[in-house]
Scaffold this motif. Sequence first.
Motif, PDB file in Angstrom:
ATOM      1  N   LYS A 182      -8.926  -3.139   3.641  1.00  0.00           N
ATOM      2  CA  LYS A 182      -8.703  -3.609   5.021  1.00  0.00           C
ATOM      3  C   LYS A 182      -8.549  -5.124   5.069  1.00  0.00           C
ATOM      4  CE  LYS A 182     -10.916  -0.118   7.936  1.00  0.00           C
ATOM      5  NZ  LYS A 182     -12.053   0.153   8.807  1.00  0.00           N
ATOM      6  N   GLU A 183      -9.396  -5.812   4.305  1.00  0.00           N
ATOM      7  CA  GLU A 183      -9.414  -7.281   4.364  1.00  0.00           C
ATOM      8  C   GLU A 183      -8.338  -7.939   3.506  1.00  0.00           C
ATOM      9  OE1 GLU A 183     -13.362  -8.339   3.239  1.00  0.00           O
ATOM     10  OE2 GLU A 183     -14.278  -7.239   4.916  1.00  0.00           O
ATOM     11  N   LEU A 184      -7.748  -7.195   2.587  1.00  0.00           N
ATOM     12  CA  LEU A 184      -6.804  -7.781   1.615  1.00  0.00           C
ATOM     13  C   LEU A 184      -5.594  -8.404   2.302  1.00  0.00           C
ATOM     14  CD1 LEU A 184      -6.213  -8.027  -1.501  1.00  0.00           C
ATOM     15  CD2 LEU A 184      -4.783  -5.988  -1.216  1.00  0.00           C
ATOM     16  N   ALA A 185      -5.309  -9.625   1.917  1.00  0.00           N
ATOM     17  CA  ALA A 185      -4.089 -10.305   2.397  1.00  0.00           C
ATOM     18  C   ALA A 185      -2.996 -10.141   1.343  1.00  0.00           C
ATOM     19  CB  ALA A 185      -4.384 -11.788   2.620  1.00  0.00           C
ATOM     20  N   PHE A 186      -1.754 -10.277   1.759  1.00  0.00           N
ATOM     21  CA  PHE A 186      -0.638 -10.197   0.812  1.00  0.00           C
ATOM     22  C   PHE A 186      -0.883 -11.228  -0.296  1.00  0.00           C
ATOM     23  CE2 PHE A 186       3.836 -11.019  -0.521  1.00  0.00           C
ATOM     24  CZ  PHE A 186       4.140  -9.720  -0.921  1.00  0.00           C
ATOM     25  N   PRO A 187      -0.811 -10.822  -1.567  1.00  0.00           N
ATOM     26  CA  PRO A 187      -1.301 -11.687  -2.653  1.00  0.00           C
ATOM     27  C   PRO A 187      -0.396 -12.850  -3.058  1.00  0.00           C
ATOM     28  CG  PRO A 187      -0.503  -9.617  -3.537  1.00  0.00           C
ATOM     29  CD  PRO A 187      -0.405  -9.498  -2.056  1.00  0.00           C
ATOM     30  N   PHE A 188       0.639 -13.112  -2.289  1.00  0.00           N
ATOM     31  CA  PHE A 188       1.484 -14.287  -2.549  1.00  0.00           C
ATOM     32  C   PHE A 188       1.511 -15.163  -1.296  1.00  0.00           C
ATOM     33  CE2 PHE A 188       2.891 -11.052  -5.513  1.00  0.00           C
ATOM     34  CZ  PHE A 188       2.987 -11.766  -6.696  1.00  0.00           C
ATOM     35  N   ASP A 189       1.899 -16.423  -1.467  1.00  0.00           N
ATOM     36  CA  ASP A 189       1.886 -17.367  -0.344  1.00  0.00           C
ATOM     37  C   ASP A 189       2.773 -16.891   0.802  1.00  0.00           C
ATOM     38  OD1 ASP A 189       0.186 -18.928  -1.760  1.00  0.00           O
ATOM     39  OD2 ASP A 189       1.749 -20.245  -2.579  1.00  0.00           O
ATOM     40  N   SER A 190       3.878 -16.282   0.453  1.00  0.00           N
ATOM     41  CA  SER A 190       4.787 -15.784   1.505  1.00  0.00           C
ATOM     42  C   SER A 190       5.571 -14.594   0.967  1.00  0.00           C
ATOM     43  CB  SER A 190       5.762 -16.893   1.920  1.00  0.00           C
ATOM     44  OG  SER A 190       6.557 -17.268   0.807  1.00  0.00           O
ATOM     45  N   TYR A 191       6.159 -13.850   1.897  1.00  0.00           N
ATOM     46  CA  TYR A 191       7.033 -12.737   1.519  1.00  0.00           C
ATOM     47  C   TYR A 191       8.413 -13.286   1.169  1.00  0.00           C
ATOM     48  CZ  TYR A 191       3.878  -9.164   3.509  1.00  0.00           C
ATOM     49  OH  TYR A 191       2.823  -8.325   3.773  1.00  0.00           O
ATOM     50  N   ARG A 192       9.040 -12.694   0.154  1.00  0.00           N
ATOM     51  CA  ARG A 192      10.453 -12.987  -0.067  1.00  0.00           C
ATOM     52  C   ARG A 192      11.249 -12.296   1.030  1.00  0.00           C
ATOM     53  NH1 ARG A 192      11.120 -12.025  -6.608  1.00  0.00           N
ATOM     54  NH2 ARG A 192      10.409 -14.091  -7.228  1.00  0.00           N
ATOM     55  N   GLU A 193      12.464 -12.785   1.229  1.00  0.00           N
ATOM     56  CA  GLU A 193      13.325 -12.165   2.241  1.00  0.00           C
ATOM     57  C   GLU A 193      13.534 -10.691   1.873  1.00  0.00           C
ATOM     58  OE1 GLU A 193      17.884 -12.453   3.787  1.00  0.00           O
ATOM     59  OE2 GLU A 193      17.069 -14.192   2.748  1.00  0.00           O
ATOM     60  N   GLY A 194      13.293  -9.806   2.818  1.00  0.00           N
ATOM     61  CA  GLY A 194      13.463  -8.373   2.571  1.00  0.00           C
ATOM     62  C   GLY A 194      12.190  -7.692   2.100  1.00  0.00           C
ATOM     63  N   GLN A 195      11.256  -8.476   1.557  1.00  0.00           N
ATOM     64  CA  GLN A 195      10.026  -7.896   1.005  1.00  0.00           C
ATOM     65  C   GLN A 195       9.121  -7.347   2.109  1.00  0.00           C
ATOM     66  OE1 GLN A 195       7.702 -10.650  -1.387  1.00  0.00           O
ATOM     67  NE2 GLN A 195       7.570  -9.152  -3.031  1.00  0.00           N
ATOM     68  N   ARG A 196       8.973  -8.124   3.187  1.00  0.00           N
ATOM     69  CA  ARG A 196       8.148  -7.671   4.315  1.00  0.00           C
ATOM     70  C   ARG A 196       8.731  -6.386   4.921  1.00  0.00           C
ATOM     71  NH1 ARG A 196       4.526 -10.260   7.773  1.00  0.00           N
ATOM     72  NH2 ARG A 196       5.066 -12.337   7.024  1.00  0.00           N
ATOM     73  N   LYS A 261      -3.375  -9.083  -9.639  1.00  0.00           N
ATOM     74  CA  LYS A 261      -3.104 -10.084  -8.606  1.00  0.00           C
ATOM     75  C   LYS A 261      -3.882  -9.748  -7.326  1.00  0.00           C
ATOM     76  CE  LYS A 261      -0.531 -13.640  -7.235  1.00  0.00           C
ATOM     77  NZ  LYS A 261      -0.753 -14.973  -7.793  1.00  0.00           N
ATOM     78  N   MET A 262      -3.856  -8.465  -6.924  1.00  0.00           N
ATOM     79  CA  MET A 262      -4.568  -8.061  -5.706  1.00  0.00           C
ATOM     80  C   MET A 262      -6.088  -8.153  -5.892  1.00  0.00           C
ATOM     81  SD  MET A 262      -2.294  -4.980  -3.993  1.00  0.00           S
ATOM     82  CE  MET A 262      -1.970  -3.991  -5.448  1.00  0.00           C
ATOM     83  N   ARG A 263      -6.560  -7.831  -7.099  1.00  0.00           N
ATOM     84  CA  ARG A 263      -8.009  -7.945  -7.354  1.00  0.00           C
ATOM     85  C   ARG A 263      -8.471  -9.393  -7.287  1.00  0.00           C
ATOM     86  NH1 ARG A 263      -6.945  -3.929 -11.762  1.00  0.00           N
ATOM     87  NH2 ARG A 263      -7.321  -1.910 -10.773  1.00  0.00           N
ATOM     88  N   SER A 264      -7.616 -10.303  -7.740  1.00  0.00           N
ATOM     89  CA  SER A 264      -7.984 -11.730  -7.662  1.00  0.00           C
ATOM     90  C   SER A 264      -8.074 -12.178  -6.205  1.00  0.00           C
ATOM     91  CB  SER A 264      -6.972 -12.594  -8.420  1.00  0.00           C
ATOM     92  OG  SER A 264      -5.725 -12.598  -7.751  1.00  0.00           O
ATOM     93  N   GLY A 265      -7.465 -11.400  -5.301  1.00  0.00           N
ATOM     94  CA  GLY A 265      -7.557 -11.687  -3.869  1.00  0.00           C
ATOM     95  C   GLY A 265      -8.654 -10.898  -3.181  1.00  0.00           C
ATOM     96  N   GLY A 266      -9.513 -10.216  -3.969  1.00  0.00           N
ATOM     97  CA  GLY A 266     -10.675  -9.532  -3.386  1.00  0.00           C
ATOM     98  C   GLY A 266     -10.604  -8.024  -3.374  1.00  0.00           C
ATOM     99  N   LEU A 267      -9.524  -7.424  -3.880  1.00  0.00           N
ATOM    100  CA  LEU A 267      -9.415  -5.960  -3.853  1.00  0.00           C
ATOM    101  C   LEU A 267     -10.403  -5.320  -4.824  1.00  0.00           C
ATOM    102  CD1 LEU A 267      -7.874  -3.397  -2.868  1.00  0.00           C
ATOM    103  CD2 LEU A 267      -6.366  -3.699  -4.851  1.00  0.00           C
ATOM    104  N   CYS A 268     -11.106  -4.309  -4.341  1.00  0.00           N
ATOM    105  CA  CYS A 268     -11.996  -3.525  -5.212  1.00  0.00           C
ATOM    106  C   CYS A 268     -11.405  -2.118  -5.299  1.00  0.00           C
ATOM    107  CB  CYS A 268     -13.404  -3.478  -4.613  1.00  0.00           C
ATOM    108  SG  CYS A 268     -14.500  -2.375  -5.512  1.00  0.00           S
TER     109      CYS A 268
END
Length: 760
Positions: A182-196, A261-268
Amino acid sequence: MSEAIHISVRTLVEHVFRSGSIDSRFRSPSTLLDGTRIHQKIQKTYQDSDQKEVYLRTEIPFDDFSFIIDGRCDGLLFREDEVIIDEIKSFSQPSEQLEQGGYPVHWAQAKLYAYMYAMDNDLQEIFVQLTYVHVETLVKTYFKKKYQFSELVTFVGKVIEEYVPYAKLLHEHRKKRNESCKELAFPFDSYREGQRKLAGVVYKTILDEKNLFAKAPTGIGKTISTLFPSVKAIGEGLLNRVCYLTAKTITRTTAEEAFKKMRSGGLCMSSITMTAKDKVCFKDETVCQKDYCEFANGYYDRINEAILDILTNETGMSREVIEIYAKKHTVCPFEFSIDLAYAVDCIICDYNYIFDPRVSLKRLFEEQKKQTALLIDEAHNLVDRGREMFSASLNKELFLQLKKEFKGVNQAIFEAASKLNAWFISLKKENPDKHEFTVDQLDEELIEHLIHFVECSEQVLQTETSQTLLEAYFMVNNFLKITELLDEHYVIYAEKIKNDLTVKLFCIDPSKLLKQMGKGYRSKIFFSATLSPLSYYQDILGGEEEDYAISIRSPFSSEQVDVYINPLSTRYRDRDQTKDSIVSAIQSLIKNRPGNYFIFFPSYQYLLTVYDQFKQKDAETRTMIQATGMTETEREAFLEAFKPNQTETLLGFAVLGGIFSEGVDLIGDRLNGVVVVGVGLPQLCFERNLIKEHFYQKGKNGYDYAYVYPGMNKVLQAGGRLIRSEEDHGTIVLIDDRFLQRQYQMLMPLEWQQYTVGSP
């Protein structure tokens, strides 16, 4: 409020009571069918007042949990003053090997059912009976005991107590997992065009319980764009598990990296990467027998402790991690990974674990499927893989070998193999002048011979070892399984090679069976950069009208790539005449634009012809050539040679559709350009022509289905190696006059359509 844990009787007792060793000595794969047949046979002998397949359910509070346990008992019998729970088990080993008094795991299963029935019906005592039936002789052995309800209460309490540490571990993990999702943010600074856009439509597909076909360009970050919304869906309670399916080892690594990458952002969240048995086996030979392999010997006595250990300490279970824990606990790494697959949140594996009826993860119960999403990476590969999974073949040579091997040794095998060899000879005689021909249908005589061969083989293989017989046995069994699937999606054909004759049940259109094997999952997400045209892939991969489809434009600009079409003929008949011109085009390219290049060819033979011609004219330029059967180390060394900012040109000659044309990431100056020789059409052959004719008869463009779409897919994959990020620039040279034809241009990405005719 206590937390509810739903578990089946069988899963519970197997976790607590399974013991002993893995032993893959020969066992008939028909055992499951025998078991069903025997259950039905015994149940038919029940009296009118008896009941069969009785659903039972109970709820047991324990600590902070409420265990909801359910299942179906085989029989509920009423005899005078006795109520009897009957548990039927089939077995194939000699009767004297049956454990005296019955097996603890079977008693546990029956006692749990007895507890539930006694509880529901306020009984103070109840009888439990184990009925063992030998699959061949049908001889029955009975074991019967009377239990007081108080004994069963104590027994069930102990079973739950044994299971609690594992249940607690999973429960606490899932609680943390859901919060972190629930708390996980997208693991990169921004979305590439089309990625979102892709991530959004994947989430909506899961929310709406639909399937999705997504064409998303190379370099957009498809792995994270499909995994991230799936992780968020777990956090929202829509999913409990994700299966990330892929055809290649390299794309499995990409999925592992996305999780890191997602785990480094807090994903368990726990994930496991499945590796084929022969690759992960610790022994010199893959022989799963307790007297040969210490990792098989006593496996079930140690596996629960191994599972608790790894789940307590690890979240990303790669091949290397599994091997460490498998050695620590002396358990088979392959079976260990299979057992772990049912406990983890994400399974990263090959397509066959889900779609192949012979090796799929069959214990994924329907309820679990409903909470599982399939993410099918590089989904264009599933077309031919599907055909392969649902096809089967037999060849004459194997039966001739068996005939020679068993002459004077075993009359039954000798005669069974002789009959099959004779059937092949008669088929050859009926078609004397044809090297390849279709067969309208399989005659009943062949099926009878095959069934008889299986029966004879099973008797021999119980006590003897013959590699040839074992190979033939599994081949025949597989063939018989596929005969049950034959319908209008199949063609039966025969092919002569020298003195041998092969008969193949060829699944031309895998759509129906892929749909069948994928049934029950909440969502299936098919994605690739080259699902072009989308309508073709929806059709051939078992899509339906209500499925979602999306085609995302490349985020990279056409200014990043210079595309040239050199209109030379690469048709087979013209190759000798144009090879000099192709070499000149390559020389012109590297003279004007030095750098690192891949040069792709539609066949290895064609590659060698042009390569030899190139070396005659230019011995100085550094070249590498894709070898047949390269090991993973050799592949890595090949790619490692493509270094950034090199002062000399490097040309890598490779095959379209091969190991270097998909899933290879050479960022920046590691790759400056790609040359594609030919439109990638599969070689003209009997099988491809059968595909062509089949789809013409269905009112579709058979030539496109058999040749153009698969060929252009390889071209697009090869070209997709070049632009992998916003910073990449490079050159694509397409050598073939057909690239100027409308049917091929329609399949090209938009950024390729601003091309120049000629060479750089």
